[in-house]
Motif scaffolding. Sequence first.
Motif, short mmCIF file in Angstrom:
data_model
loop_
_atom_site.label_atom_id
_atom_site.label_comp_id
_atom_site.label_asym_id
_atom_site.label_seq_id
_atom_site.Cartn_x
_atom_site.Cartn_y
_atom_site.Cartn_z
N UNK A 1 0.82 -1.22 0.00
CA UNK A 1 0.00 0.00 0.00
C UNK A 1 0.85 1.27 0.00
N UNK A 2 2.17 1.11 -0.01
CA UNK A 2 3.07 2.26 -0.05
C UNK A 2 3.49 2.78 1.31
N UNK A 3 3.11 2.08 2.37
CA UNK A 3 3.48 2.52 3.72
C UNK A 3 4.90 2.05 4.05
N UNK A 4 5.69 2.96 4.59
CA UNK A 4 7.05 2.62 5.00
C UNK A 4 7.01 1.73 6.24
N UNK A 5 7.70 0.62 6.20
CA UNK A 5 7.85 -0.29 7.32
C UNK A 5 9.34 -0.33 7.67
N UNK A 6 9.66 -0.75 8.89
CA UNK A 6 11.08 -0.81 9.23
C UNK A 6 11.33 -1.78 10.39
N UNK A 7 12.57 -2.16 10.51
CA UNK A 7 13.05 -3.01 11.59
C UNK A 7 14.33 -2.36 12.10
N UNK A 8 14.34 -1.97 13.36
CA UNK A 8 15.51 -1.30 13.94
C UNK A 8 16.23 -2.26 14.86
N UNK A 9 17.56 -2.29 14.74
CA UNK A 9 18.36 -3.18 15.59
C UNK A 9 19.57 -2.45 16.14
N UNK A 10 20.06 -2.93 17.25
CA UNK A 10 21.26 -2.38 17.86
C UNK A 10 22.45 -2.65 16.94
N UNK A 11 23.29 -1.67 16.76
CA UNK A 11 24.43 -1.79 15.85
C UNK A 11 25.41 -2.88 16.28
N UNK A 12 25.43 -3.22 17.55
CA UNK A 12 26.38 -4.23 18.03
C UNK A 12 26.12 -5.62 17.46
N UNK A 13 24.92 -5.88 16.95
CA UNK A 13 24.63 -7.21 16.39
C UNK A 13 24.79 -7.27 14.87
N UNK A 14 25.14 -6.15 14.26
CA UNK A 14 25.30 -6.10 12.81
C UNK A 14 26.68 -6.63 12.44
N UNK A 15 26.70 -7.58 11.47
CA UNK A 15 27.97 -8.11 10.98
C UNK A 15 27.90 -8.27 9.46
N UNK A 16 29.01 -8.67 8.85
CA UNK A 16 29.06 -8.81 7.39
C UNK A 16 28.05 -9.82 6.88
N UNK A 17 27.90 -10.93 7.57
CA UNK A 17 26.95 -11.96 7.13
C UNK A 17 25.53 -11.40 7.07
N UNK A 18 25.13 -10.67 8.11
CA UNK A 18 23.79 -10.10 8.13
C UNK A 18 23.59 -9.11 6.98
#
Length: 111
Positions: free
Chosen positions: A25-42
Amino acid sequence: MSSKILKMMKDKEIQFLDLRFTDPKGKLQHLTMDASIVDEEMLNEGVFFDGSSIAGWKAINESDMILKPDLSRPIIDPFNSHNTLNIFCDIMDAVKKTPYERDPRGTAKKS
């Protein structure tokens, strides 16, 4: 490309990663996460999520989907009170590993 994103996150002291996508429907959705869990694989493989929570997408019995970050366009959010990196995502079918046909971004890319 993912190593550049991780370096930017470290250099700019990014605290949160916001993965963004648009529903049918054009609505922006999002998922926010703590930067400490972000890695290359993700960043390279994406993040699994439940597509049945998005109106018009999938039934609960077939709802596994992947948010695949588009690493070519990271945006540091100038309006957030915490250092946040926004990345728009493509939606992938988790079983077939193909672009999801109801993803507006995917439809626009096909055009």
